[in-house]
Design a protein around this motif. Structure first.
Motif, PDB file in Angstrom:
ATOM      1  N   PRO A 105      -9.183   3.912   6.313  1.00 51.59           N
ATOM      2  CA  PRO A 105      -7.870   3.271   6.395  1.00 51.59           C
ATOM      3  C   PRO A 105      -7.832   2.062   7.334  1.00 51.59           C
ATOM      4  O   PRO A 105      -7.167   1.074   7.033  1.00 51.59           O
ATOM      5  CB  PRO A 105      -6.952   4.383   6.907  1.00 51.59           C
ATOM      6  N   VAL A 128      -9.062  -0.918   5.471  1.00 55.28           N
ATOM      7  CA  VAL A 128      -8.065  -1.369   4.494  1.00 55.28           C
ATOM      8  C   VAL A 128      -6.983  -2.195   5.188  1.00 55.28           C
ATOM      9  O   VAL A 128      -6.576  -3.239   4.692  1.00 55.28           O
ATOM     10  CB  VAL A 128      -7.446  -0.170   3.746  1.00 55.28           C
ATOM     11  N   ILE A 129      -6.552  -1.751   6.340  1.00 53.58           N
ATOM     12  CA  ILE A 129      -5.546  -2.496   7.098  1.00 53.58           C
ATOM     13  C   ILE A 129      -6.091  -3.850   7.532  1.00 53.58           C
ATOM     14  O   ILE A 129      -5.408  -4.871   7.428  1.00 53.58           O
ATOM     15  CB  ILE A 129      -5.041  -1.660   8.289  1.00 53.58           C
ATOM     16  N   ALA A 184       0.890  -1.170   0.000  1.00 57.16           N
ATOM     17  CA  ALA A 184       0.000   0.000   0.000  1.00 57.16           C
ATOM     18  C   ALA A 184       0.924   1.215   0.000  1.00 57.16           C
ATOM     19  O   ALA A 184       1.091   1.887   1.001  1.00 57.16           O
ATOM     20  CB  ALA A 184      -0.922  -0.004   1.204  1.00 57.16           C
ATOM     21  N   VAL A 215       3.695  -0.645   3.935  1.00 60.05           N
ATOM     22  CA  VAL A 215       2.963   0.604   3.789  1.00 60.05           C
ATOM     23  C   VAL A 215       3.939   1.738   3.614  1.00 60.05           C
ATOM     24  O   VAL A 215       4.933   1.820   4.311  1.00 60.05           O
ATOM     25  CB  VAL A 215       2.097   0.875   5.057  1.00 60.05           C
ATOM     26  N   SER A 232      -1.495   4.671  -1.451  1.00 62.44           N
ATOM     27  CA  SER A 232      -2.945   4.508  -1.469  1.00 62.44           C
ATOM     28  C   SER A 232      -3.684   4.857  -0.185  1.00 62.44           C
ATOM     29  O   SER A 232      -4.825   5.295  -0.255  1.00 62.44           O
ATOM     30  CB  SER A 232      -3.288   3.075  -1.869  1.00 62.44           C
ATOM     31  N   LEU A 233      -3.107   4.662   0.970  1.00 65.66           N
ATOM     32  CA  LEU A 233      -3.878   4.859   2.200  1.00 65.66           C
ATOM     33  C   LEU A 233      -4.398   6.279   2.368  1.00 65.66           C
ATOM     34  O   LEU A 233      -5.426   6.491   3.007  1.00 65.66           O
ATOM     35  CB  LEU A 233      -3.074   4.443   3.434  1.00 65.66           C
ATOM     36  N   ASN A 234      -3.731   7.238   1.778  1.00 65.48           N
ATOM     37  CA  ASN A 234      -4.215   8.622   1.868  1.00 65.48           C
ATOM     38  C   ASN A 234      -5.408   8.886   0.950  1.00 65.48           C
ATOM     39  O   ASN A 234      -6.021   9.940   1.011  1.00 65.48           O
ATOM     40  CB  ASN A 234      -3.088   9.605   1.550  1.00 65.48           C
TER      41      ASN A 234
END
Length: 100
Positions: free
Chosen positions: A81, A84-85, A71, A100, A74-76
Motif C-alpha cells: 500500500p 501505491v500511495i 483508490a 481513498v 483497491s488498497l486492501n
C-alpha cells in the motif's frame, strides 16, 4: 482521472461527463466484461474509455499525468500500500487529489 483497481469502472457514472477516465487494474477480464455488457443494474457496462492492465505499485504513466486518482476499492488488495500511495503522488498533477 485515474481509477486504480477500478475494475468495471463503477465510479464512472459519478464523474463529470467531460472527465477523461482511465481504469488501471491487474485483471484484464474486467475490460472484457464491460465490453460485452453486463446484466441490467450496471449502467457503466461498455463505457470504459481507457483500461490499462497494471498494478498500483508500478503505474505506467508519466509524472503529473492526472488531476485526480481514485483508490476506492483497491488498497486492501495490493501487496504494498505505501508504494501505491507513492505512485499515486507521482502521477498526480500539482494540486491534484488522491481520493481513498
Amino acid at each position: 482521472i485515474l481509477d486504480m483497481g477500478g475494475g468495471l469502472g463503477l465510479a464512472r457514472p459519478f464523474l463529470p461527463a467531460r472527465a477523461v477516465y482511465t481504469v488501471a487494474d491487474p485483471v484484464a477480464a474486467w475490460a472484457e466484461l464491460a465490453a460485452r455488457g453486463l446484466p441490467e443494474g450496471f449502467p457503466v457496462a461498455g463505457s470504459l474509455e481507457r483500461f490499462v492492465v497494471t498494478t498500483g505499485e508500478q503505474l505506467p504513466f508519466p509524472d503529473e499525468t492526472f488531476d485526480a486518482v481514485l483508490a476506492l476499492w483497491s488498497l486492501n488488495h495490493v501487496q504494498d500500500p505505501s508504494r501505491v500511495i507513492a505512485e499515486s503522488g507521482r502521477v498526480l498533477k500539482r494540486g491534484g487529489r488522491f481520493l481513498v
